[in-house]
Scaffold this motif. Structure first.
Motif, short mmCIF file in Angstrom:
data_model
loop_
_atom_site.label_atom_id
_atom_site.label_comp_id
_atom_site.label_asym_id
_atom_site.label_seq_id
_atom_site.Cartn_x
_atom_site.Cartn_y
_atom_site.Cartn_z
N VAL A 209 0.87 -1.18 0.00
CA VAL A 209 0.00 0.00 0.00
C VAL A 209 0.91 1.23 0.00
N ASN A 210 0.40 2.34 -0.46
CA ASN A 210 1.22 3.55 -0.51
C ASN A 210 1.49 4.16 0.87
N ASP A 211 0.84 3.65 1.94
CA ASP A 211 1.22 4.11 3.28
C ASP A 211 2.11 3.08 3.97
N HIS A 212 2.62 2.10 3.22
CA HIS A 212 3.62 1.16 3.71
C HIS A 212 5.00 1.63 3.25
N GLU A 225 18.66 -7.38 5.29
CA GLU A 225 18.30 -7.06 3.91
C GLU A 225 17.09 -6.14 3.94
N THR A 226 17.14 -5.06 3.15
CA THR A 226 16.08 -4.06 3.16
C THR A 226 15.14 -4.26 1.98
N TYR A 227 13.84 -4.19 2.26
CA TYR A 227 12.80 -4.33 1.24
C TYR A 227 11.80 -3.18 1.37
N ASP A 228 11.00 -3.00 0.33
CA ASP A 228 10.03 -1.91 0.29
C ASP A 228 8.66 -2.49 0.01
N ASN A 229 7.73 -2.36 0.98
CA ASN A 229 6.37 -2.83 0.73
C ASN A 229 5.40 -1.69 0.50
N GLY A 230 5.97 -0.53 0.07
CA GLY A 230 5.11 0.50 -0.49
C GLY A 230 4.52 0.01 -1.79
N SER A 231 3.38 0.51 -2.18
CA SER A 231 2.69 0.00 -3.36
C SER A 231 3.57 0.07 -4.61
N GLY A 232 3.45 -0.96 -5.44
CA GLY A 232 4.15 -0.96 -6.71
C GLY A 232 3.71 0.14 -7.64
N ALA A 236 2.06 9.31 -3.99
CA ALA A 236 2.16 9.99 -2.70
C ALA A 236 1.80 9.04 -1.57
N PHE A 237 2.33 9.33 -0.36
CA PHE A 237 2.04 8.54 0.82
C PHE A 237 0.56 8.61 1.14
N GLY A 238 -0.06 7.47 1.33
CA GLY A 238 -1.48 7.40 1.64
C GLY A 238 -1.99 6.00 1.44
N LYS A 239 -3.19 5.73 1.92
CA LYS A 239 -3.76 4.39 1.83
C LYS A 239 -4.43 4.21 0.47
N THR A 240 -3.59 4.10 -0.56
CA THR A 240 -4.08 3.96 -1.93
C THR A 240 -3.33 2.83 -2.63
N SER A 272 5.32 4.81 8.39
CA SER A 272 4.77 3.86 7.43
C SER A 272 4.50 2.51 8.08
N TYR A 273 3.58 1.78 7.49
CA TYR A 273 3.07 0.53 8.03
C TYR A 273 3.77 -0.69 7.44
N ILE A 274 3.60 -1.80 8.15
CA ILE A 274 3.84 -3.13 7.61
C ILE A 274 2.74 -4.04 8.13
N ASP A 275 2.19 -4.87 7.26
CA ASP A 275 1.17 -5.85 7.63
C ASP A 275 1.74 -7.25 7.47
N ILE A 276 1.45 -8.13 8.40
CA ILE A 276 1.84 -9.54 8.32
C ILE A 276 0.58 -10.38 8.27
N ASP A 277 0.45 -11.18 7.23
CA ASP A 277 -0.74 -11.99 7.06
C ASP A 277 -0.47 -13.47 7.37
N GLN A 278 0.58 -14.02 6.77
CA GLN A 278 0.89 -15.42 7.03
C GLN A 278 2.34 -15.71 6.66
#
Length: 353
Positions: A209-212, A225-232, A236-240, A272-278
């Motif tokens: 998501v763009n707020d990740h 190791e660094t990764y980016d889970n902002g939306s592909g 702009a930063f936001g829940k989009t 910024s957020y990170i979500d863990i699902d499984q």
């Protein structure tokens, strides 16, 4: 050794774009049912990245002897280069006088030395003749070691609430029956989680998501190791532009023993957020002999399916399985290879509320 082929979508966090703003992509929220309607578009999980910016790149780190990259071909597409590790870049062309239906193989190799590799794909634009300037990237398939020849594989799923996962800092739970397993755990603080497992490969799933933003992964005390889970999509930063069920982290070719994984959120100034699902890990009945890890064998290690990838194939081949698996895939230019699946168990999905 036995290899498992893992499909990596263009939106997954393990794929690194030199500048997301150089690429355009469909909004995943426009096709939220890709997991249950694989024919909703011809593209894997209903997304792709397309650019006309010369010099922009996409890269992927992987371990294994095989790599396949799929995109598109037609009159608007031009030249691009592929560089593996420190070798000289090789130039290819995606140009065709008419549009090619379905996915086009941008690169294929099953003869790489077994070990860690970095592939960099660069758009070169119109280089010769009637070429266009576009480049489209849809997905990657990499082969990774999961066990010895003839070994059977067991996949274990940990939901985010599993007591074997240790959370440090501030985390919240989002309960919703549309999420895998009924919820996610998320944070926008400088917090972490860790877990241990015995296996040869591990997958961590969340969303983009763009707020990740950025996060790090450390396995067995290695350098983070660094990764980016902002939306592909970038933007702009936001829940989009949210894409659910994305692969946040994958590691294969692990030896026998207990492995420790730690994930740390890097909230930055935007919190910024990170979500863990499984989390899913694979345990072989027999581990591969590490002394023979230079083998380039590409045996399939899981039950094959009848699906195949051809120029007119749909995304069904990449979303039908419920565990990290491989099935039959054929492409005239490539020969047989196993079709890995990582969009797992998305019977119904939801978003952080």
């Amino acid at each position: 050794m036995s290899l498992q082929n893992v499909t990596i979508d263009d939106f997954d966090s393990v794929v690194a774009w030199s500048s997301k703003g150089d690429w355009s992509t469909p909004n995943p929220e426009s096709n939220p049912s890709w997991f249950s309607e694989p024919d909703v578009t011809e593209w894997h999980q209903a997304t792709y990245h397309k650019t006309s910016v010369v010099g922009t790149t996409v890269s992927l780190n992987f371990t294994g002897p095989s790599l396949y990259i799929f995109g598109a071909s037609g009159p608007s597409y031009g030249s691009y280069s592929i560089q593996i590790d420190s070798s000289d870049p090789t130039t290819y062309s995606a140009y065709a006088s008419s549009n090619v239906t379905g996915r086009f193989p941008l690169y294929s190799s099953s003869e790489l030395a077994y070990g860690p590799h970095t592939v960099v794909l660069e758009n070169l634009g119109a280089v010769a003749g009637e070429e266009g300037s576009d480049l489209l990237v849809d997905l990657f398939v990499v082969g990774t070691e999961v066990g010895a020849d003839g070994a059977t594989m067991m996949n274990t799923t940990l939901q985010e609430t599993d007591p074997s996962i240790t959370y440090e800092g501030t985390w919240e739970n989002n309960t919703n029956p549309l999420f895998n397993g009924g919820g996610t755990t998320y944070t926008n603080t400088d917090s972490s989680f860790s877990f241990q497992f015995e296996g040869s490969a591990v997958w961590i799933f969340g969303d983009q998501v763009n707020d990740h933003g950025l996060f790090t992964v450390t396995i067995n005390g290695s350098s983070p190791e660094t990764y980016d889970n902002g939306s592909g999509c970038g933007g702009a930063f936001g829940k989009t532009c949210e894409k659910l069920g994305t692969l946040a982290f994958f590691k294969g070719s692990l030896g026998e023993g207990t492995h420790t994984v730690e994930v740390v959120n890097l909230p930055g100034v935007n919190n910024s957020y990170i979500d863990i699902d499984q989390i899913i890990y694979t345990t072989p009945s027999i581990y591969a002999d590490r002394s023979s890890s230079n083998s380039s064998s590409s045996d399939s290690t899981t039950a094959p399916s009848s699906s195949s990838l051809s120029p007119s194939a749909s995304a069904a081949a990449a979303s039908a399985s419920v565990l990290p698996s491989s099935g039959g895939l054929s492409l005239a230019a490539l020969g047989p290879l196993a079709w890995g699946v990582m969009g797992l168990l998305w019977v119904g999905r939801g978003m952080r509320l």
